[in-house]
Design an enzyme around this catalytic site. Structure first.
Site, PDB file in Angstrom:
ATOM      1  N   TYR A   1      -1.950  -1.285  10.173  1.00 14.82           N
ATOM      2  CA  TYR A   1      -2.153  -1.248   9.125  1.00 14.82           C
ATOM      3  C   TYR A   1      -0.806  -1.011   8.471  1.00 14.82           C
ATOM      4  O   TYR A   1      -0.232  -1.490   7.554  1.00 14.82           O
ATOM      5  CB  TYR A   1      -3.365  -0.771   8.314  1.00 14.82           C
ATOM      6  CG  TYR A   1      -3.386  -0.702   6.934  1.00 14.82           C
ATOM      7  CD1 TYR A   1      -4.185  -1.708   6.227  1.00 14.82           C
ATOM      8  CD2 TYR A   1      -3.048   0.148   5.914  1.00 14.82           C
ATOM      9  CE1 TYR A   1      -4.501  -1.983   5.019  1.00 14.82           C
ATOM     10  CE2 TYR A   1      -3.158  -0.064   4.552  1.00 14.82           C
ATOM     11  CZ  TYR A   1      -4.132  -1.233   4.219  1.00 14.82           C
ATOM     12  OH  TYR A   1      -4.199  -1.299   2.923  1.00 14.82           O
TER      13      TYR A   1
ATOM     14  N   SER B   1       0.942  -1.150   0.024  1.00 11.96           N
ATOM     15  CA  SER B   1       0.007   0.303  -0.022  1.00 11.96           C
ATOM     16  C   SER B   1       1.081   1.149  -0.124  1.00 11.96           C
ATOM     17  O   SER B   1       2.246   0.927   0.406  1.00 11.96           O
ATOM     18  CB  SER B   1      -0.870   0.086   1.277  1.00 11.96           C
ATOM     19  OG  SER B   1      -1.343   1.261   1.477  1.00 11.96           O
TER      20      SER B   1
HETATM   21  P1  NAD Z   1     -11.532  -6.242  -0.215  1.00 16.14           P
HETATM   22  O1  NAD Z   1     -11.922  -6.015   1.279  1.00 16.14           O
HETATM   23  O2  NAD Z   1     -12.211  -5.830  -1.247  1.00 16.14           O
HETATM   24  O3  NAD Z   1     -10.670  -7.564  -0.476  1.00 16.14           O
HETATM   25  C1  NAD Z   1     -10.233  -8.197   0.609  1.00 16.14           C
HETATM   26  C2  NAD Z   1      -9.776  -9.564   0.354  1.00 16.14           C
HETATM   27  O4  NAD Z   1      -9.364 -10.503   1.281  1.00 16.14           O
HETATM   28  C3  NAD Z   1     -11.376 -10.509   0.205  1.00 16.14           C
HETATM   29  O5  NAD Z   1     -11.140 -11.446  -0.749  1.00 16.14           O
HETATM   30  C4  NAD Z   1     -11.474 -11.062   1.554  1.00 16.14           C
HETATM   31  O6  NAD Z   1     -12.331 -12.293   1.592  1.00 16.14           O
HETATM   32  C5  NAD Z   1      -9.950 -11.651   1.947  1.00 16.14           C
HETATM   33  N1  NAD Z   1      -9.828 -11.607   3.260  1.00 16.14           N
HETATM   34  C6  NAD Z   1     -10.046 -11.039   4.195  1.00 16.14           C
HETATM   35  N2  NAD Z   1      -9.672 -11.625   5.168  1.00 16.14           N
HETATM   36  C7  NAD Z   1      -9.018 -12.919   4.982  1.00 16.14           C
HETATM   37  C8  NAD Z   1      -8.420 -13.976   5.810  1.00 16.14           C
HETATM   38  N3  NAD Z   1      -8.405 -13.918   7.063  1.00 16.14           N
HETATM   39  N4  NAD Z   1      -8.166 -15.025   4.829  1.00 16.14           N
HETATM   40  C9  NAD Z   1      -8.253 -15.113   3.583  1.00 16.14           C
HETATM   41  N5  NAD Z   1      -8.740 -14.017   2.886  1.00 16.14           N
HETATM   42  C10 NAD Z   1      -9.297 -12.845   3.696  1.00 16.14           C
HETATM   43  O7  NAD Z   1     -10.204  -5.204  -0.133  1.00 16.14           O
HETATM   44  P2  NAD Z   1      -9.224  -4.795  -1.165  1.00 16.14           P
HETATM   45  O8  NAD Z   1      -9.439  -3.306  -1.009  1.00 16.14           O
HETATM   46  O9  NAD Z   1      -9.382  -5.376  -2.284  1.00 16.14           O
HETATM   47  O10 NAD Z   1      -7.787  -4.934  -0.455  1.00 16.14           O
HETATM   48  C11 NAD Z   1      -6.804  -5.902  -0.998  1.00 16.14           C
HETATM   49  C12 NAD Z   1      -5.382  -5.601  -0.575  1.00 16.14           C
HETATM   50  O11 NAD Z   1      -5.141  -4.510  -0.992  1.00 16.14           O
HETATM   51  C13 NAD Z   1      -5.302  -5.550   1.056  1.00 16.14           C
HETATM   52  O12 NAD Z   1      -3.976  -6.047   1.285  1.00 16.14           O
HETATM   53  C14 NAD Z   1      -5.158  -4.169   0.951  1.00 16.14           C
HETATM   54  O13 NAD Z   1      -4.567  -3.671   2.308  1.00 16.14           O
HETATM   55  C15 NAD Z   1      -4.765  -3.576   0.140  1.00 16.14           C
HETATM   56  N6  NAD Z   1      -4.842  -2.060  -0.581  1.00 16.14           N
HETATM   57  C16 NAD Z   1      -6.032  -1.789  -0.531  1.00 16.14           C
HETATM   58  C17 NAD Z   1      -6.489  -0.350  -0.902  1.00 16.14           C
HETATM   59  C18 NAD Z   1      -7.752   0.218  -1.125  1.00 16.14           C
HETATM   60  O14 NAD Z   1      -7.751   1.593  -1.356  1.00 16.14           O
HETATM   61  N7  NAD Z   1      -8.640  -0.650  -1.267  1.00 16.14           N
HETATM   62  C19 NAD Z   1      -5.205   0.519  -0.753  1.00 16.14           C
HETATM   63  C20 NAD Z   1      -3.784  -0.059  -0.667  1.00 16.14           C
HETATM   64  C21 NAD Z   1      -3.625  -1.360  -0.548  1.00 16.14           C
END
Ligand code: NAD
Length: 256
Positions: A151, A138
């Site tokens: 985080y 991130s």
């Molecule tokens: P999201 O909530 O849409 O997806 C998260 C995914 O992780 C889902 O498929 C969920 O079922 C799965 N998950 C959660 N806990 C779990 C566990 N214990 N075991 C297995 N699977 C699990 O979120 P996202 O925004 O797509 O985030 C994905 C990644 O991107 C994360 O690592 C997040 O930190 C990172 N990220 C997101 C953003 C943003 O703005 N959305 C920005 C930077 C980084």
């Protein structure tokens, strides 16, 4: 480009993980999905792209379940060539009020799971002299924000793990890099938009603009599709000597 390769993407039933899985599927890779919630929908989306798809429901906070998932992927497709460590959760609170159980869960899911999946994937990649490990960190792997202690700490850890993984395999065909998104409008961020709208009594659109305006100069969300294309680049021949980078797709967030 990725025919006969297998990609395992953790947390790929939703958001960024699903976007990356679809981009890799479009290149011909077999896909192993993981994550909670609806599974049949994401599986059908991957299958519609002509890719072979499997699913394992490992809870990424549990090392023994990660071991079972990696063994399952090897049984289904022979080996994992591309590992995308993406599963992640968020919790927002000041440190003195941060629930200890949330800290432990964020460190386990956002950081330790990447270590476990990586240590289990590496031997087969090293034997094949080809592998791609892509860690979804991130912009919070590079800079901090208030109320996101767990985080930010976990994501800085992911960037560090990325560098060490890259260095330990630097003379081989196995690369490791991190992707550092800014705001992406997935369920993880929609919760933060909803909380802001409720706290300030403003509309959803105003809350989104406020969120972007605080951090992201482009005033645009990065999309899972754009992130998927960056993952494809890391897997391409041109990405063969890209090692240990933390590549922002953050609308200028970290450039400030
Ligand atoms: P999201 O909530 O849409 O997806 C998260 C995914 O992780 C889902 O498929 C969920 O079922 C799965 N998950 C959660 N806990 C779990 C566990 N214990 N075991 C297995 N699977 C699990 O979120 P996202 O925004 O797509 O985030 C994905 C990644 O991107 C994360 O690592 C997040 O930190 C990172 N990220 C997101 C953003 C943003 O703005 N959305 C920005 C930077 C980084």
């Amino acid at each position: 480009m990725l025919a006969n390769k297998t990609a395992l993407v953790t947390g790929s039933t939703s958001g960024i993980g699903l976007g990356i899985a679809k981009a890799l599927a479009r290149q011909g890779a077999n896909i192993v999905l993981n994550g909670f919630g609806d599974v049949e929908g994401p599986k059908a989306e991957i299958a519609a792209l002509g890719a072979q798809v499997a699913y394992h429901g490992a809870d990424m906070s549990k090392p023994n379940e990660i071991e079972a998932m990696m063994a399952y992927a090897a049984t289904e497709f022979g080996r994992v060539d591309i590992l995308v460590n993406n599963a992640g959760i968020q919790h927002v609170a000041r440190i003195e009020a941060f629930p200890v159980a949330r800290w432990d869960a964020i460190v386990a899911i956002n950081l330790s799971s990447a270590f476990h999946a990586t240590r289990l994937a590496l031997p087969a990649m090293q034997a094949a002299n080809w592998g791609r490990i892509i860690n979804v960190a991130s912009v919070h792997g590079l800079v901090g924000s208030s109320e996101k202690s767990a985080y930010v700490a976990a994501k800085h850890g992911v960037v560090g793990l990325t560098k060490v993984t890259a260095l330990e395999n630097a003379t081989s065909g196995v690369t490791c890099n991190a992707i550092c998104p800014g705001w992406v409008l997935t369920p993880l961020v929609q919760k933060q938009v909803d909380a802001k709208a409720a706290a300030l009594g403003i509309s959803n659109d105003d809350a989104k603009n406020l969120l972007l305006g605080e951090k992201e100069p482009s005033m645009q969300f990065t999309t899972p599709e754009e992130l998927g294309e960056l993952a494809v680049f890391f897997c391409s021949p041109a990405g063969a000597n890209v090692r240990g980078v933390a590549w922002n797709m953050d609308g200028g967030w970290a450039a400030q």
